[in-house]
Design an enzyme around this catalytic site. Structure first.
Site, mmCIF file in Angstrom:
data_model
loop_
_atom_site.group_PDB
_atom_site.id
_atom_site.type_symbol
_atom_site.label_atom_id
_atom_site.label_comp_id
_atom_site.label_asym_id
_atom_site.label_seq_id
_atom_site.Cartn_x
_atom_site.Cartn_y
_atom_site.Cartn_z
ATOM 1 N N CYS A 262 8.338 55.924 72.893
ATOM 2 C CA CYS A 262 6.928 55.528 72.767
ATOM 3 C C CYS A 262 6.089 56.614 73.434
ATOM 4 O O CYS A 262 6.560 57.747 73.613
ATOM 5 C CB CYS A 262 6.694 54.141 73.366
ATOM 6 S SG CYS A 262 7.050 54.004 75.135
ATOM 7 N N ASN B 51 6.590 55.664 77.930
ATOM 8 C CA ASN B 51 7.917 55.214 78.380
ATOM 9 C C ASN B 51 7.827 54.244 79.569
ATOM 10 O O ASN B 51 8.703 54.243 80.438
ATOM 11 C CB ASN B 51 8.838 56.403 78.712
ATOM 12 C CG ASN B 51 10.313 56.021 78.880
ATOM 13 O OD1 ASN B 51 11.042 56.649 79.645
ATOM 14 N ND2 ASN B 51 10.771 55.002 78.188
ATOM 15 N N CYS C 124 6.154 50.931 78.728
ATOM 16 C CA CYS C 124 5.929 49.604 78.134
ATOM 17 C C CYS C 124 6.894 49.323 76.968
ATOM 18 O O CYS C 124 7.851 48.565 77.126
ATOM 19 C CB CYS C 124 4.490 49.453 77.645
ATOM 20 S SG CYS C 124 3.240 49.625 78.939
ATOM 21 N N ARG C 125 6.642 49.940 75.815
ATOM 22 C CA ARG C 125 7.387 49.559 74.610
ATOM 23 C C ARG C 125 8.828 50.046 74.587
ATOM 24 O O ARG C 125 9.755 49.251 74.344
ATOM 25 C CB ARG C 125 6.644 50.063 73.363
ATOM 26 C CG ARG C 125 5.321 49.364 73.152
ATOM 27 C CD ARG C 125 4.469 50.107 72.164
ATOM 28 N NE ARG C 125 4.025 51.408 72.686
ATOM 29 C CZ ARG C 125 3.352 52.312 71.999
ATOM 30 N NH1 ARG C 125 3.056 52.078 70.736
ATOM 31 N NH2 ARG C 125 2.970 53.444 72.558
ATOM 32 N N SER C 126 9.049 51.349 74.803
ATOM 33 C CA SER C 126 10.437 51.831 74.671
ATOM 34 C C SER C 126 11.368 51.326 75.781
ATOM 35 O O SER C 126 12.540 51.048 75.501
ATOM 36 C CB SER C 126 10.499 53.359 74.504
ATOM 37 O OG SER C 126 9.965 54.034 75.610
ATOM 38 N N ASP D 72 0.511 49.458 70.924
ATOM 39 C CA ASP D 72 0.465 49.861 72.323
ATOM 40 C C ASP D 72 -0.203 48.757 73.145
ATOM 41 O O ASP D 72 -1.377 48.445 72.936
ATOM 42 C CB ASP D 72 -0.352 51.161 72.404
ATOM 43 C CG ASP D 72 -0.423 51.705 73.808
ATOM 44 O OD1 ASP D 72 -0.014 51.001 74.750
ATOM 45 O OD2 ASP D 72 -0.896 52.849 73.960
#
Ligand code: 4NP
Length: 154
Positions: free
Chosen positions: A7, A10, A12-14, A123
């Site tokens: 993401c 690095n 939050c999402r990934s 995001d």
């Protein structure tokens, strides 16, 4: 097999995808056969633990992200990983710009690969807690399908 989620930051999402997939692989008895990692296209948060809001949302559903630390994606990752999965189209564009011509990694958009209703994991950084829960739901669904794909490839 080695899978890398990418993401922007690095944090939050990934990292969420890394924690969820690792958990699901353990449940499927595949933890020894698939290595999972995550990275960001940006370097602002290198060395930091995942965002507290991501950690809290994940913890509520039984995923522990606390040991993860952010790092920036590099060209070398394209030689190390078999599958690199981007969270949104902007991440994918940045990865394509970085991709060496001879890298072994297959590069794809995470949700599109598993024909989710939406293509991108939004995001959540500037959102409230609800955004983090939505991210988690999208990632859990696609990860179930990714585990099935990995089972078939091993
Ligand atoms: P991520 O979220 O890409 O899912 O880790 C973000 C984290 C930080 C920022 C943007 C997105 N930021 O602008 O610092």
């Amino acid at each position: 097999m080695r899978v890398l989620f990418v993401c922007l930051g690095n944090i939050c999402r990934s990292p969420t995808a890394e924690g969820v997939l690792r958990h699901k692989l353990r449940e499927a008895g595949l933890a020894d056969q698939v290595e999972v990692a995550s990275a960001g296209t940006g370097d602002w948060h290198v060395g930091k633990a995942p965002d507290k809001r991501s950690q809290a949302a994940a913890k509520l559903r039984g995923y522990d992200l606390s040991a993860q630390r952010a790092r920036q994606v590099s060209r070398a990752d394209f030689a190390t990983y078999d599958l690199i999965l981007a969270m949104d189209n902007s991440n994918l564009r940045n990865l394509k710009a970085l991709q060496p011509t001879k890298g072994k990694a297959e590069l794809d958009l995470f949700l599109r690969r598993y024909q989710s209703e939406v293509d991108e994991v939004p995001d959540p950084y500037y959102d409230g807690e609800q955004g983090f829960e939505q991210v988690l739901g999208l990632i859990e669904h696609a990860s179930d399908l990714l585990v099935i794909e990995l089972k078939g490839r091993l």
